[in-house]
Design a protein around this motif. Structure first.
Motif, short mmCIF file in Angstrom:
data_model
loop_
_atom_site.label_atom_id
_atom_site.label_comp_id
_atom_site.label_asym_id
_atom_site.label_seq_id
_atom_site.Cartn_x
_atom_site.Cartn_y
_atom_site.Cartn_z
N LEU A 41 -17.86 -18.26 -12.89
CA LEU A 41 -17.70 -16.99 -13.59
C LEU A 41 -18.91 -16.72 -14.47
N PRO A 61 -9.55 -14.48 -3.35
CA PRO A 61 -10.96 -14.52 -2.96
C PRO A 61 -11.24 -15.36 -1.71
N GLU A 78 -7.63 -12.61 -9.89
CA GLU A 78 -8.07 -13.38 -8.72
C GLU A 78 -7.23 -14.65 -8.60
N ASP A 123 -7.08 -17.78 -6.82
CA ASP A 123 -7.86 -18.71 -5.98
C ASP A 123 -7.01 -19.94 -5.70
N SER A 174 -16.63 -13.67 -6.31
CA SER A 174 -15.71 -13.04 -7.24
C SER A 174 -15.88 -11.53 -7.27
N LEU A 197 -8.97 -15.15 -13.70
CA LEU A 197 -9.09 -16.03 -12.53
C LEU A 197 -8.04 -17.12 -12.66
#
Length: 446
Positions: free
Chosen positions: A140, A222, A254, A256, A268, A279
């Motif tokens: 990130l 993602p 997101e 993941d 991302s 995230l």
């Protein structure tokens, strides 16, 4: 129908509708009268009926569908992941990781000892926080990254949506979509706006259209998207970030979920200028579903609001579970076993695709635990034929948000089949497709 609804004020009208629903005079999916006709019937101002319907919508009793009118909410549960109960068939639709590839926690249990944690102390175990910060920060581009620990990814997504939305707010979801996301949005009373998914993830046109419809949150995967196995390419991620650039306050979540097991790089949707984002990474796929813990990295405001959503219930995830997770993810042997597991899932899925191709069935092995198999006929027809051959599979209809046409996809979980069983399933799939196609032709001729 209008004669059954009573009341002069908005509250009285709303209470009357709720009573009709409680007594089963109105059932899920039933349409309420148009505002104008109900107002005329009751002799009240239209704004009174509008206010009554608004109260019902905010309470989750009804849903508004634009030109489709206002209807009684359908709270029937959606399909869930996992084994089908009470089935004698071989289940190849579970979505489960292989239990033989989940690391043994026994050696790590000894490292969990420590003094008891009391109310008012930091809610994140210091060791886990230090490790998790590095795990999240490397993917990130964020100056002020905040961490939150929740009881799994579903818990994180539910609370993230709850802190940002109210009932009937619009949420962009991938289509086809992860079953838990569908369930979370439905129970929360939000409006799901489907965004098509192709081999590179969410489509640019689909996300743009969803934003034009006023979505206040976007939930996406993602990599290893469930059920398709799609992962964002670098090019697609950049294109989607460009679309989101004009919507910095739309919450981007997101999920993941496959993280350490993924065979694809992480790309991302979150750009440095985006204001509301999160995230989420759980450990359930590689440490096991019973390790119900997820790490969420987010902006400051989202983290503060998320903390407030956690306060009324469980203030923290058990520090014993946090310490156990930290001991496992920092253990070299465990890390090696996770790497082997990820390679195993990829190789078994690829091998099964090769078997299908030998039978004339085209498929692609994406990332993740499952295969998303295209079919020349309706998936439910093929699924029924597979049941005759001893197999239980999931038809794609369960995962689709938009469209009235029957799905022509199966989601298969085949990574735990041995070579003989995999070969048998591939042959039975070809036979099931041929049988379903033959039945379809008979119906057309007839």
């Amino acid at each position: 129908m209008t004669s059954d609804i009573r009341g002069r004020s908005a509250t009285e009208i709303a209470d009357s509708v709720r009573a009709l629903i409680e007594r089963a005079h109105l059932r899920p999916g039933d349409a309420l009268p148009p505002v104008r006709s109900l107002a005329d019937e009751l002799g009240v101002n239209r704004n009174t009926v509008v206010a009554a319907y608004r109260q019902l919508t905010q309470a989750g009793v009804v849903v508004t569908r634009g030109r489709g009118g206002t209807r009684v909410a359908d709270l029937s549960p959606v399909a869930q992941e996992g084994f089908a109960p009470d089935s004698v068939l071989r289940d190849v639709g579970t979505g489960n990781p292989d239990p033989n590839l989940i690391p043994d926690i026994s050696p790590a249990l000894a490292s969990m000892a420590g003094r008891p944690v009391l109310y008012g102390e930091p809610v994140i175990d210091p060791g886990l926080e230090q490790w998790a910060r590095g795990w999240m920060a490397r993917d990130l581009d964020a100056d002020d990254l905040r961490l939150t620990i929740t009881s799994g990814a579903a818990d994180a997504v539910e609370r993230l949506l709850a802190q940002a939305l109210t009932r009937d707010d619009a949420v962009a979801l991938e289509d086809p979509c992860f079953l838990t996301s569908i369930h979370t949005v439905r129970i929360g009373g939000y409006r799901a706006v489907p965004v098509p998914v192709d081999d590179e993830g969410m489509t640019v046109g689909g996300l743009r259209a969803a934003l034009e419809q006023g979505v206040r949150a976007v939930v996406h995967t993602p990599r290893a998207q469930n059920p398709t196995g799609a992962s964002l390419s670098a090019e697609r991620a950049a294109q989607l970030r460009d679309v989101l650039r004009d919507h910095p306050y739309v919450l981007v979540i997101e999920d993941d979920h496959f993280s350490m097991l993924s065979q694809q790089p992480f790309h991302s949707l979150i750009s440095p200028g985006h204001r509301r984002w999160a995230l989420v990474r759980s450990v359930s796929k590689f440490l096991g579903p019973d390790m119900c813990l997820a790490v969420t990295a987010s902006d400051r405001e989202t983290a503060e609001r998320l903390a407030m959503r956690l306060t009324p219930g469980t203030t923290w995830v058990s520090h014993l579970l946090q310490r156990l997770t930290h001991a496992l993810v920092t253990d070299a042997a465990t890390a090696a076993s996770i790497t082997r597991a990820g390679a195993h899932y990829a190789s078994r899925n690829a091998a099964f695709v090769s078997l299908l191709q030998q039978h004339g069935l085209e498929a692609a092995a994406g990332d993740g635990l499952n295969l998303w198999l295209p079919l020349p006929v309706a998936a439910r027809a093929v699924s029924e034929q597979l049941m005759r051959r001893g197999w239980l599979a999931r038809a794609g209809d369960e995962f689709v948000l938009a469209g009235d046409e029957p799905s022509q996809r199966l989601r298969l979980t085949v990574h735990d089949l041995d070579d003989a069983d995999a070969a048998q399933l591939a042959a039975d799939l070809a036979g099931a497709v041929a049988a379903a196609r033959g039945r379809a032709l008979v119906r057309e001729v007839g």
